[in-house]
Design an enzyme around this catalytic site. Structure first.
Site: not given
Ligand code: SAH
Length: 394
Positions: A206, A226, A248-249, A298, A338
């Site tokens: 970040r 995400f 995000d979903s 991510d 990840c």
């Molecule tokens: N980059 C973030 C962490 C991401 S974790 C940070 O720095 O904190 C992954 C995220 O993807 C989660 O919040 C989950 O809700 C979301 N997610 C999972 N599948 C998804 C999709 N198909 N579309 C949108 N978001 C999604």
């Protein structure tokens, strides 16, 4: 004392101090869930002390390769102290940090994160489940803290034949906390957030993202895919981005992302939050002819193990192909995986082939990983789960 005897030739990985003993390697013997067993080679020689796990494909996880070691409370106190001492030597720009990272800290299945003066732990293997009370005491003693919340609700607990368990294990207090990371503040919900509440492993990435944006001409249009609770969103806004679209979903994650923008006194009018599937939105943005100066990708763990790697590779490639298409010339892609099942060089190949399909070339400016409080060890390469590339589009 219970003993497990390995099949002939199956002792090799233990001799290299890899801590996992698979079901298929065991010739005979066993124990109760989490019970300490002596692991012997086919010829009867000592290999390790391990925690037996009757329900798991990983049938036992090694505590120690030293025959003279006794697996008792003092052993766990030492391992916990060693893990915390290592963190003391790392320059961690946050009061949210990982104190114990499972196998990498010699405590297979135990994850402990510290958020200010609250500890949050996941007990994810039969071994640490059995020693839970001892470990909780050791953690409080080593940190001088009094609050420990349990978040043992990860799917991997099921593979160990364990039921989910959550709640205060020691002391009690608020479950909505705030941490300071770099110059920013983030709210963390330790009771309902993902994992223990926050993605501490992306801390340095970040900051790196903010640095890259500051080195640009400012005013960047950013897409954070995400976004979870808005870690990269806050970094981008703080670095002066003109506009940040965060997708995000998860509704609750987005709510917290909005709150985190406010918590940092950043201009909410520059931030747009979209509750949707990233795969759908990326396609829509391409149809609409939109372009971004910087994109973060991510996604969640798409390949938990190597067995899922092939399908996951297609999903990663698709996401990266779409993102590269949306990148303005000179734009930045911060892309991550990840998944333990996707090795760094495979991830590199996936992104390269996404570029080829998108008809986009770029320079790989950096190869990055998890923050150093999520260490990997020489003996346990599986510890290297998070990898990322910083790509500058040509
Ligand atoms: N980059 C973030 C962490 C991401 S974790 C940070 O720095 O904190 C992954 C995220 O993807 C989660 O919040 C989950 O809700 C979301 N997610 C999972 N599948 C998804 C999709 N198909 N579309 C949108 N978001 C999604």
């Amino acid at each position: 004392m219970k003993v497990i005897r390995l099949r002939e030739g199956k002792e090799r990985s233990l001799l290299r101090r890899h801590p996992w003993i698979f079901e298929s390697a065991v010739a005979r013997g066993g124990g109760d869930a989490g019970e300490t067993v002596r692991v012997e080679g086919g010829d009867g020689r000592f290999l390790a002390w391990a925690a037996f796990s009757p329900a798991s494909r990983i049938r036992a996880r090694a505590w120690s390769f030293d025959e003279g070691e006794r697996i008792e409370p003092a052993f766990f106190a030492r391992r916990v102290r060693d893990a915390i001492a290592l963190r003391g030597r790392l320059a961690i720009a946050s009061d949210g940090l990982r104190l114990v990272h499972g196998e990498s800290d010699g405590l297979p299945g135990l994850i402990v994160d510290r958020y200010g003066d609250t500890l949050v732990a996941q007990f994810l293997s039969a071994g640490v489940e059995r020693w839970k009370k001892v470990l909780a005491d050791a953690l409080l003693a080593a940190t001088g803290l009094s609050r420990l919340y349990e978040r043992s609700d990860a799917n991997s607990r099921g593979l160990e034949g364990l039921q989910p368990a959550t709640g205060w294990l020691r002391g009690e207090g608020p479950t909505e906390l705030a941490i300071r990371e770099h110059d920013w503040r983030f709210g963390v919900d330790i009771a309902h957030g993902h994992k223990t509440g926050f993605y501490l492993d992306q801390r340095d990435n970040r900051e790196r993202f903010a640095q890259w944006l500051r080195r640009g001409d400012g005013r960047a249009k950013v897409l954070n895919c995400f976004c979870y609770t808005g870690g990269f969103t806050v970094a981008a806004l703080a670095a002066g981005a003109a506009h940040v679209t965060s997708i995000d979903s998860s509704g609750p994650a987005l709510e917290r992302a909005r709150a985190n923008v406010a918590l940092n006194g950043l201009d909410a009018s520059r931030a747009e939050f979209v509750d949707a599937d990233v795969n759908v939105m990326l396609r829509r943005y391409i149809e609409e002819g939109r372009a971004f100066d910087a994109i973060v990708l991510d996604p969640p763990k798409l390949a938990p193990t190597a067995a899922h790697a092939e399908r996951a590779a297609r999903a990663y490639k698709d996401l990266n192909r779409l993102a590269l298409k949306l990148l303005a010339p000179g734009g930045l892609l911060f892309t991550y995986s990840c998944s333990g099942g996707i090795a760094p060089d495979l991830f590199h190949k996936i992104v390269a082939s996404a570029g080829a399909d998108a008809g986009v070339d770029g320079a790989i400016a950096e190869r990055v990983g998890a923050a150093p409080d999520h260490p990997m060890t020489l003996a346990f390469p599986e510890g290297e789960y998070l990898k990322g590339l910083v790509v500058v589009r040509k």
